[in-house]
Design a protein around this motif. Structure first.
Motif, PDB file in Angstrom:
ATOM      1  N   ASP A   2      -4.297   2.276  20.114  1.00 38.64           N
ATOM      2  CA  ASP A   2      -5.197   2.729  21.172  1.00 38.64           C
ATOM      3  C   ASP A   2      -6.646   2.553  20.716  1.00 38.64           C
ATOM      4  O   ASP A   2      -7.043   3.041  19.655  1.00 38.64           O
ATOM      5  CB  ASP A   2      -4.910   4.201  21.476  1.00 38.64           C
ATOM      6  N   GLN A   3      -7.449   1.864  21.523  1.00 33.65           N
ATOM      7  CA  GLN A   3      -8.842   1.605  21.164  1.00 33.65           C
ATOM      8  C   GLN A   3      -9.676   2.875  21.119  1.00 33.65           C
ATOM      9  O   GLN A   3     -10.745   2.904  20.508  1.00 33.65           O
ATOM     10  CB  GLN A   3      -9.464   0.631  22.168  1.00 33.65           C
ATOM     11  N   ASN A   4      -9.197   3.920  21.768  1.00 35.31           N
ATOM     12  CA  ASN A   4      -9.964   5.159  21.861  1.00 35.31           C
ATOM     13  C   ASN A   4      -9.581   6.173  20.788  1.00 35.31           C
ATOM     14  O   ASN A   4      -9.993   7.329  20.854  1.00 35.31           O
ATOM     15  CB  ASN A   4      -9.768   5.784  23.247  1.00 35.31           C
ATOM     16  N   LEU A   5      -8.784   5.745  19.823  1.00 36.17           N
ATOM     17  CA  LEU A   5      -8.378   6.634  18.742  1.00 36.17           C
ATOM     18  C   LEU A   5      -8.800   6.055  17.396  1.00 36.17           C
ATOM     19  O   LEU A   5      -8.917   4.842  17.233  1.00 36.17           O
ATOM     20  CB  LEU A   5      -6.854   6.833  18.747  1.00 36.17           C
ATOM     21  N   GLU A   6      -9.027   6.924  16.447  1.00 41.09           N
ATOM     22  CA  GLU A   6      -9.340   6.490  15.087  1.00 41.09           C
ATOM     23  C   GLU A   6      -8.118   5.788  14.493  1.00 41.09           C
ATOM     24  O   GLU A   6      -6.988   6.216  14.696  1.00 41.09           O
ATOM     25  CB  GLU A   6      -9.704   7.716  14.247  1.00 41.09           C
ATOM     26  N   LEU A   7      -8.354   4.697  13.782  1.00 42.75           N
ATOM     27  CA  LEU A   7      -7.254   3.909  13.225  1.00 42.75           C
ATOM     28  C   LEU A   7      -7.388   3.833  11.707  1.00 42.75           C
ATOM     29  O   LEU A   7      -8.461   3.526  11.181  1.00 42.75           O
ATOM     30  CB  LEU A   7      -7.270   2.493  13.809  1.00 42.75           C
ATOM     31  N   ARG A   8      -6.301   4.126  11.011  1.00 43.76           N
ATOM     32  CA  ARG A   8      -6.267   4.021   9.549  1.00 43.76           C
ATOM     33  C   ARG A   8      -5.190   3.012   9.161  1.00 43.76           C
ATOM     34  O   ARG A   8      -4.031   3.174   9.532  1.00 43.76           O
ATOM     35  CB  ARG A   8      -5.999   5.386   8.913  1.00 43.76           C
ATOM     36  N   ILE A   9      -5.595   1.994   8.434  1.00 48.75           N
ATOM     37  CA  ILE A   9      -4.686   0.917   8.043  1.00 48.75           C
ATOM     38  C   ILE A   9      -4.483   0.950   6.538  1.00 48.75           C
ATOM     39  O   ILE A   9      -5.448   0.942   5.773  1.00 48.75           O
ATOM     40  CB  ILE A   9      -5.245  -0.458   8.465  1.00 48.75           C
ATOM     41  N   GLU A  10      -3.224   0.986   6.120  1.00 45.66           N
ATOM     42  CA  GLU A  10      -2.883   0.948   4.701  1.00 45.66           C
ATOM     43  C   GLU A  10      -2.315  -0.429   4.369  1.00 45.66           C
ATOM     44  O   GLU A  10      -1.454  -0.934   5.084  1.00 45.66           O
ATOM     45  CB  GLU A  10      -1.857   2.027   4.361  1.00 45.66           C
ATOM     46  N   THR A  11      -2.785  -1.021   3.298  1.00 44.19           N
ATOM     47  CA  THR A  11      -2.304  -2.339   2.892  1.00 44.19           C
ATOM     48  C   THR A  11      -2.374  -2.475   1.383  1.00 44.19           C
ATOM     49  O   THR A  11      -3.212  -1.836   0.733  1.00 44.19           O
ATOM     50  CB  THR A  11      -3.136  -3.462   3.552  1.00 44.19           C
ATOM     51  N   ASP A  12      -1.496  -3.311   0.828  1.00 45.50           N
ATOM     52  CA  ASP A  12      -1.533  -3.554  -0.618  1.00 45.50           C
ATOM     53  C   ASP A  12      -2.359  -4.797  -0.942  1.00 45.50           C
ATOM     54  O   ASP A  12      -2.350  -5.278  -2.073  1.00 45.50           O
ATOM     55  CB  ASP A  12      -0.118  -3.698  -1.185  1.00 45.50           C
ATOM     56  N   SER A  13      -3.082  -5.310   0.049  1.00 48.07           N
ATOM     57  CA  SER A  13      -3.874  -6.524  -0.139  1.00 48.07           C
ATOM     58  C   SER A  13      -5.373  -6.207  -0.155  1.00 48.07           C
ATOM     59  O   SER A  13      -5.986  -6.001   0.888  1.00 48.07           O
ATOM     60  CB  SER A  13      -3.573  -7.538   0.972  1.00 48.07           C
ATOM     61  N   LYS A  14      -5.952  -6.181  -1.346  1.00 45.32           N
ATOM     62  CA  LYS A  14      -7.403  -6.005  -1.447  1.00 45.32           C
ATOM     63  C   LYS A  14      -8.122  -7.220  -0.860  1.00 45.32           C
ATOM     64  O   LYS A  14      -9.230  -7.106  -0.339  1.00 45.32           O
ATOM     65  CB  LYS A  14      -7.807  -5.821  -2.913  1.00 45.32           C
ATOM     66  N   TYR A  15      -7.475  -8.352  -0.966  1.00 42.34           N
ATOM     67  CA  TYR A  15      -8.050  -9.592  -0.435  1.00 42.34           C
ATOM     68  C   TYR A  15      -8.273  -9.482   1.072  1.00 42.34           C
ATOM     69  O   TYR A  15      -9.350  -9.817   1.584  1.00 42.34           O
ATOM     70  CB  TYR A  15      -7.115 -10.752  -0.766  1.00 42.34           C
ATOM     71  N   VAL A  16      -7.273  -8.990   1.796  1.00 38.24           N
ATOM     72  CA  VAL A  16      -7.391  -8.845   3.245  1.00 38.24           C
ATOM     73  C   VAL A  16      -8.449  -7.801   3.598  1.00 38.24           C
ATOM     74  O   VAL A  16      -9.249  -7.993   4.525  1.00 38.24           O
ATOM     75  CB  VAL A  16      -6.029  -8.462   3.860  1.00 38.24           C
ATOM     76  N   ILE A  17      -8.473  -6.697   2.863  1.00 36.17           N
ATOM     77  CA  ILE A  17      -9.476  -5.659   3.120  1.00 36.17           C
ATOM     78  C   ILE A  17     -10.879  -6.225   2.953  1.00 36.17           C
ATOM     79  O   ILE A  17     -11.775  -5.964   3.765  1.00 36.17           O
ATOM     80  CB  ILE A  17      -9.261  -4.456   2.182  1.00 36.17           C
ATOM     81  N   THR A  18     -11.076  -7.020   1.906  1.00 40.94           N
ATOM     82  CA  THR A  18     -12.387  -7.625   1.665  1.00 40.94           C
ATOM     83  C   THR A  18     -12.788  -8.544   2.815  1.00 40.94           C
ATOM     84  O   THR A  18     -13.935  -8.520   3.284  1.00 40.94           O
ATOM     85  CB  THR A  18     -12.374  -8.425   0.345  1.00 40.94           C
ATOM     86  N   LEU A  19     -11.848  -9.357   3.295  1.00 35.73           N
ATOM     87  CA  LEU A  19     -12.141 -10.275   4.398  1.00 35.73           C
ATOM     88  C   LEU A  19     -12.552  -9.529   5.661  1.00 35.73           C
ATOM     89  O   LEU A  19     -13.441  -9.977   6.395  1.00 35.73           O
ATOM     90  CB  LEU A  19     -10.920 -11.146   4.702  1.00 35.73           C
ATOM     91  N   TRP A  59      -6.376   0.923   0.429  1.00 33.75           N
ATOM     92  CA  TRP A  59      -5.516   0.104  -0.433  1.00 33.75           C
ATOM     93  C   TRP A  59      -4.456   0.973  -1.082  1.00 33.75           C
ATOM     94  O   TRP A  59      -4.740   2.065  -1.577  1.00 33.75           O
ATOM     95  CB  TRP A  59      -6.339  -0.575  -1.523  1.00 33.75           C
ATOM     96  N   VAL A  60      -3.209   0.494  -1.053  1.00 36.03           N
ATOM     97  CA  VAL A  60      -2.110   1.165  -1.750  1.00 36.03           C
ATOM     98  C   VAL A  60      -1.458   0.146  -2.677  1.00 36.03           C
ATOM     99  O   VAL A  60      -1.403  -1.046  -2.368  1.00 36.03           O
ATOM    100  CB  VAL A  60      -1.061   1.739  -0.767  1.00 36.03           C
ATOM    101  N   LYS A  61      -0.986   0.591  -3.796  1.00 33.06           N
ATOM    102  CA  LYS A  61      -0.369  -0.307  -4.769  1.00 33.06           C
ATOM    103  C   LYS A  61       0.961  -0.821  -4.235  1.00 33.06           C
ATOM    104  O   LYS A  61       1.803  -0.052  -3.779  1.00 33.06           O
ATOM    105  CB  LYS A  61      -0.153   0.417  -6.096  1.00 33.06           C
ATOM    106  N   GLY A  62       1.143  -2.128  -4.269  1.00 32.35           N
ATOM    107  CA  GLY A  62       2.376  -2.725  -3.773  1.00 32.35           C
ATOM    108  C   GLY A  62       3.536  -2.542  -4.732  1.00 32.35           C
ATOM    109  O   GLY A  62       3.352  -2.403  -5.945  1.00 32.35           O
ATOM    110  N   HIS A  63       4.749  -2.520  -4.187  1.00 31.23           N
ATOM    111  CA  HIS A  63       5.980  -2.415  -4.979  1.00 31.23           C
ATOM    112  C   HIS A  63       5.952  -1.201  -5.909  1.00 31.23           C
ATOM    113  O   HIS A  63       6.356  -1.269  -7.067  1.00 31.23           O
ATOM    114  CB  HIS A  63       6.202  -3.691  -5.797  1.00 31.23           C
ATOM    115  N   ASP A  64       5.423  -0.097  -5.374  1.00 26.06           N
ATOM    116  CA  ASP A  64       5.287   1.104  -6.201  1.00 26.06           C
ATOM    117  C   ASP A  64       5.943   2.312  -5.537  1.00 26.06           C
ATOM    118  O   ASP A  64       5.564   3.447  -5.799  1.00 26.06           O
ATOM    119  CB  ASP A  64       3.799   1.375  -6.462  1.00 26.06           C
ATOM    120  N   GLY A  65       6.898   2.047  -4.652  1.00 23.43           N
ATOM    121  CA  GLY A  65       7.623   3.139  -4.023  1.00 23.43           C
ATOM    122  C   GLY A  65       6.901   3.793  -2.863  1.00 23.43           C
ATOM    123  O   GLY A  65       7.349   4.829  -2.361  1.00 23.43           O
ATOM    124  N   HIS A  66       5.792   3.199  -2.405  1.00 19.62           N
ATOM    125  CA  HIS A  66       5.064   3.758  -1.261  1.00 19.62           C
ATOM    126  C   HIS A  66       5.904   3.538  -0.002  1.00 19.62           C
ATOM    127  O   HIS A  66       6.221   2.402   0.352  1.00 19.62           O
ATOM    128  CB  HIS A  66       3.705   3.068  -1.131  1.00 19.62           C
TER     129      HIS A  66
END
Length: 230
Positions: A2-19, A59-66
């Motif tokens: 929803d565009q009218n709600l705050e959005l939190r995205i978790e990813t194990d890719s620092k590369y994507v976050i930087t982009l 950012w969350v660590k990948g392959h770490d049981g998250h």
């Protein structure tokens, strides 16, 4: 989302976050020239700009049981087994479409890249692109450095490394070994398709699973010995 709600995205890719954060304006100013997966990135950035509330990346660590990260990995593996890819809508509203590069950012090198991109080139394999992205992510996590794709390929062509040894990472990056979902081709008989899954873990037995993720007896011993040798 929803565009009218705050959005939190978790990813194990620092590369994507930087982009999508610190590099976003630079990429747009350069007209996406020399940017990998530009259609997907352009659509994603446009979607973020269309949102009325803030978007946060974590950012969350990948392959770490998250839990959520492991769930995303599992969904990706299941997607690889589908006979037909799901459609991805990459259309961008005209008001959000950034076209061309700014003259103030144009350099001779950037202009040369733009000319090169006009030349017809064969599409890279999706599996190769995914593995290149994974290498960049892991390298940044461990060494705080993002290698270019050119440097990645150059690193496995070092003449100091035996040719047979160089062949393995080349094949692995291209996902060219007969493992995992390669066995799920529709033309294969059921007894061959069964080879796609690990009999011990009941998971897709791709090269990553074989080398790192499989919990079969002896895995920890082997990697322990490798660590002492390294």
């Amino acid at each position: 989302a929803d565009q009218n709600l705050e959005l939190r995205i978790e990813t194990d890719s620092k590369y994507v976050i930087t982009l999508l954060t610190s590099k976003k304006n630079q990429i747009e100013d350069n007209g996406y020239i020399g940017t990998a997966n530009k259609a997907l990135l352009r659509s994603t950035i446009a979607s973020l700009r269309r949102r009325k509330y803030q978007t946060y990346f974590k950012w969350v660590k990948g392959h770490d049981g998250h839990e959520r990260n492991e769930g995303a990995d599992e969904m990706a593996r299941k997607a690889l087994t589908k006979d037909k890819a799901s459609p991805i809508h990459l259309s961008v509203a005209p008001t959000l479409l950034a076209t061309g590069a700014k003259l103030s950012t144009m350099t001779q090198a950037l202009a040369y890249k733009a000319v090169q991109e006009w030349k017809p080139i064969s599409a890279k394999r999706q599996r190769t692109n995914r593995n290149i992205l994974a290498i960049k992510d892991i390298t940044e996590q461990r060494f705080n450095y993002i290698p270019t794709e050119e440097k990645i390929w150059k690193s496995i062509r070092q003449k100091d490394i035996e040719r047979k040894t160089r062949y393995f990472p080349w094949m692995a990056i291209h996902d060219a070994y007969m493992t995992g979902t390669h066995w799920l081709r529709p033309s294969f008989k059921p007894e061959l398709q069964e080879r796609a899954c690990c009999k011990h873990c009941d998971a897709i037995e791709d090269l990553e699973h074989i080398l790192i993720r499989c919990s079969t007896t002896g895995q920890q011993i082997i990697w322990g010995l490798v660590e002492t040798l390294w």
